[in-house]
Write an enzyme that holds these catalytic residues in place. Structure first.
Site, PDB file in Angstrom:
ATOM      1  N   LYS A 116      24.420 -44.510  11.189  1.00  0.00           N
ATOM      2  CA  LYS A 116      24.870 -46.050  11.160  1.00  0.00           C
ATOM      3  C   LYS A 116      23.819 -46.854  12.020  1.00  0.00           C
ATOM      4  CE  LYS A 116      29.757 -45.775  10.343  1.00  0.00           C
ATOM      5  NZ  LYS A 116      30.958 -46.084  11.007  1.00  0.00           N
ATOM      6  N   LYS A 199      29.604 -44.065  -6.735  1.00  0.00           N
ATOM      7  CA  LYS A 199      31.078 -44.262  -6.398  1.00  0.00           C
ATOM      8  C   LYS A 199      31.602 -45.633  -6.350  1.00  0.00           C
ATOM      9  CE  LYS A 199      33.160 -41.888  -3.093  1.00  0.00           C
ATOM     10  NZ  LYS A 199      33.311 -41.125  -1.782  1.00  0.00           N
ATOM     11  N   LYS A 202      33.621 -50.998  -1.883  1.00  0.00           N
ATOM     12  CA  LYS A 202      33.825 -52.406  -1.729  1.00  0.00           C
ATOM     13  C   LYS A 202      32.472 -53.214  -1.682  1.00  0.00           C
ATOM     14  CE  LYS A 202      33.910 -52.263   3.507  1.00  0.00           C
ATOM     15  NZ  LYS A 202      34.169 -50.534   3.517  1.00  0.00           N
TER      16      LYS A 202
END
Length: 339
Positions: A116, A199, A202
């Protein structure tokens, strides 16, 4: 809940305006079945959601929306404990205690923190993001959890949780159940309708690639009908040669309970269009009651909040006992009259 059953715990962050079909098939369905097999504790980890940039208005709205969608999809607050993480302050309190027995090097080795911070660098990261794994450990250990459903991306965090539980128990005395991983049966993987090698998510390349559980079912039907397939005509499951068709077959099988083989036989000699039209109808039949029930719950926020408050009360009955034991063993001066 039945004391003889093993306790299981899982959570889903409120980071989107709607769950998508991949969330339902990969996670929600598992929760629904788990609540009948285990003493289940399910929660919305909103404390985890603020470890990265967020909008306060979005957070509150999304927390209610995710909670409503889970209940609409079959989570029964009477069969499990279902609550919002920030409603149970013991999560944050135990996390601090665990921070103080976690080595800096241990935390720095967590691969998710590295992943991240690859783009923005560590200077842009918060202490909350760095300490995310110890809060996750607190989530698990507070409830004397026996089993934690994990995917590959969470294995390292669960191993840290086990290490911290064992470390605390050895140094201060037995306070925690050391949890084991619950390896889920291979869940069906749902792929993007416009890019069936990626995949469904969102943050996909195109909005038309995913199906949101709260969108108009007619829009979802159109997305199924316009899904990418291939130049062939044979309806056959083949992930490498026919990823688009295979994805549609997986969705169809999952929502109806039919096997892929049954569907292949049913569409033998038919065209892709027949498969899409029928699956579009299946999708409408699936989404319509789920969406209606979610909207019904959201239209009565007082009742939804009551359900979540009751879940938090039941959660605190367990969490407060664990935290009191931890504080006592660590030597904190007890508060006269209780916490």
């Amino acid at each position: 809940m039945t004391a003889s059953r093993q306790r299981i715990l899982s959570g889903a962050k409120p980071t989107a305006d709607s769950l998508h079909l991949g969330n339902y098939i990969g996670a929600v369905r598992n929760w629904v079945s788990m609540q009948t097999e285990y003493d289940a504790v399910f929660f919305i980890p909103d404390l985890h959601a603020v470890t990265v940039d967020f909008d306060p208005g979005d957070l509150a709205r999304r927390t209610r929306t995710v909670a409503a969608q889970y209940i609409a999809a079959g989570i029964d607050p009477e069969k499990c404990i279902f609550f919002v993480q920030s409603h149970v302050p013991e999560h944050a309190e135990l996390a601090w205690a665990l921070n103080c027995i976690t080595g800096y090097g241990e935390a720095a080795r967590m691969t998710q923190f590295k992943d991240k911070t690859q783009k923005g660098g560590t200077d842009a990261a918060t202490l909350g993001l760095f300490a995310y794994p110890t809060l996750m450990a607190a989530d698990i250990l507070l409830y004397q959890t026996d089993l934690v459903p994990v995917g590959e991306d969470q294995r390292q965090h669960l191993e840290l949780t086990r290490n911290l539980a064992q470390r605390f128990n050895t140094r201060f005395g037995e306070a925690f159940t050391v949890p084991d991983a619950k390896i889920l049966k291979e869940s069906a993987k749902i792929y993007d309708l416009q890019n069936p090698t990626a995949k469904m998510s969102k943050t996909g390349e195109s909005a038309s690639g995913s199906i949101q559980l709260l969108e108009d079912p007619k829009i979802a039907a159109k997305r199924i009908k316009s899904a990418v397939t291939d130049d062939g005509t044979v309806v056959r499951f083949d992930l490498e040669a026919k990823p688009g068709v295979s994805n549609l077959l997986t969705i169809y099988a999952t929502l109806t309970g039919k096997t892929v083989t049954e569907l292949e036989n049913a569409y033998a000699g038919k065209m892709y269009g027949h498969l899409k039209v029928d699956l579009a109808d299946v999708m409408v039949d699936f989404l319509t009651p789920l969406r209606d029930r979610t909207n019904e719950l959201l239209a009565d926020p007082a009742e939804l909040d009551r359900l979540l408050a009751d879940g938090a009360r039941r959660a605190r009955e367990i969490a407060s006992v664990t935290l009191s034991s931890v504080y006592d063993k660590m030597g904190f001066l007890p508060l006269q009259g209780g916490r």
